[in-house]
Design an enzyme around this catalytic site. Structure first.
Site, PDB file in Angstrom:
ATOM      1  CB  VAL A 121     -13.448 -25.141  18.278  1.00 44.07           C
ATOM      2  CG1 VAL A 121     -12.041 -25.564  17.462  1.00 44.07           C
ATOM      3  CG2 VAL A 121     -13.318 -25.866  19.812  1.00 44.07           C
ATOM      4  N   PRO A 122     -12.275 -21.649  17.149  1.00 48.24           N
ATOM      5  CG  PRO A 122     -10.417 -20.171  17.625  1.00 48.24           C
ATOM      6  CD  PRO A 122     -11.372 -21.473  17.962  1.00 48.24           C
ATOM      7  CB  CYS A 123     -13.465 -23.490  12.376  1.00 45.77           C
ATOM      8  SG  CYS A 123     -15.207 -23.276  12.618  1.00 45.77           S
ATOM      9  CG  HIS A 124     -14.861 -17.597  13.407  1.00 46.87           C
ATOM     10  ND1 HIS A 124     -14.885 -18.350  14.508  1.00 46.87           N
ATOM     11  CD2 HIS A 124     -14.111 -16.559  14.090  1.00 46.87           C
ATOM     12  CE1 HIS A 124     -14.857 -18.012  15.808  1.00 46.87           C
ATOM     13  NE2 HIS A 124     -14.133 -16.549  15.433  1.00 46.87           N
ATOM     14  NE  ARG A 125     -10.930 -16.128  16.774  1.00 43.77           N
ATOM     15  CZ  ARG A 125     -10.696 -16.103  17.893  1.00 43.77           C
ATOM     16  NH1 ARG A 125      -9.741 -16.782  18.550  1.00 43.77           N
ATOM     17  NH2 ARG A 125     -11.599 -15.938  18.846  1.00 43.77           N
TER      18      ARG A 125
END
Length: 313
Positions: free
Chosen positions: A276-280
């Site tokens: 779940v790409p919270c880094h984006r």
């Protein structure tokens, strides 16, 4: 409250990830992956601290203690094609601003109508379900969570699964394993936890192997959070590989443009890092900020993704 733990047991998940790439690797290969990330981590920290000086390969290799040739080969193999210079350019503020501008139209489409399989060619395909609000309020009571640490391109990864799919993914640098485990325990303190490397290995092999990212073999995940948090995490799943967005953009597309701070809090509580790409999600103006598992790791993930996008474009 101390989480309940039971003896290790093998979990057979119906329809679970069939990709066993990690299981096929030798223990030596898996340890090499951890050593590679340690070199990458130290390189990123040095490049970040000295980016204004634009240090060259020779200077970086002197600091790391590897020959320029070896370091260059390691970097390009790890990122899928980026040199150390290309990597630091990929995670600078100027490039982040540029990426936000380029991603704007893509994200409009993603947030409004979703993305088709063909347009997400390089993305990690995911199917998800949310746990019931009652089960969430029970803080994991009745849930059995199988967990283990596995090597990854970004250090040791704590992989946690339920019978419904992947429920947690955390990272740890050497010596931080217990802290990462306690952090994840605290999210669902009433769950029953079982150490099981076999049950979690196929998930680790699928998550960190882009060759396994196929629409026909999606990664199953379970979202365990409040209704608002789950709505935010579902928005994160719409951000394609190679694209970026901001907290305010997510809040706007959720129909509440004033909720960017609440969105930021929900993004920070995301229990399934990387997938779940919270880094984006970037701060206003493209600042690389706010990552639970450390800004160096966030830069590493963003650079790794940029390299794989460039290498498969």
């Amino acid at each position: 409250m101390t989480p309940k733990q039971t003896s290790p047991a093998h979990l057979l998940l119906d329809g679970a990830c069939p990709i066993l790439t990690d299981a096929q690797k030798s223990p030596e290969d898996r340890q090499d992956a951890l050593r590679d990330y340690d070199t990458i981590r130290r390189s990123i920290e040095y490049l970040t601290d000295h980016w204004r000086d634009q240090p060259g390969l020779e200077r970086l290799s002197d600091h790391i203690g590897l020959s320029p040739h070896h370091l260059q080969r390691l970097f390009t193999r790890w990122t899928g094609g980026l040199s150390p210079k290309g990597f630091i350019q990929a995670v600078t503020l100027d490039n982040a601003k540029k990426m936000l501008d380029q991603s704007a139209s893509v994200m409009e489409t993603a947030f409004e109508v979703g993305l088709s399989g063909s347009s997400r060619l390089h993305d990690l395909f995911v199917t998800h379900e949310a746990i019931t609000p009652g089960a969430y309020k029970a803080k994991g009571l009745g849930l059995t969570i199988f967990y283990a640490f596995h090597p990854s391109p970004f250090g040791k990864a704590l992989v946690m699964v339920t019978e419904h799919g992947l429920a947690g993914l955390a990272f740890a640098d050497p010596g931080e394993e217990q802290s990462a485990l306690e952090d994840m325990y605290g999210r669902w303190p009433n769950a029953t936890y079982r150490l099981d490397e076999e049950a979690t290995r196929s998930y680790a092999g699928h998550i960190f192997n882009p060759d396994a990212w196929q629409q026909e073999q999606p990664l199953r995940i379970t979202l365990i959070g409040t209704d608002f948090e789950i709505r935010v995490w579902e928005m994160l799943l719409k951000i394609p590989l190679g694209s970026m967005t901001t907290y305010s953009a997510i809040a706007r597309h959720m129909g509440n443009p004033k909720a960017s701070r609440a969105v930021g809090t929900a993004v920070g509580k995301n229990p399934i890092s990387f997938v779940v790409p919270c880094h984006r999600v970037l701060g206003k103006g493209g600042s690389i900020c706010g990552y639970h598992w450390g800004l160096t790791r966030k830069r590493a993930i963003l650079g790794w993704e940029q390299g794989h996008v460039a290498g498969n474009g």
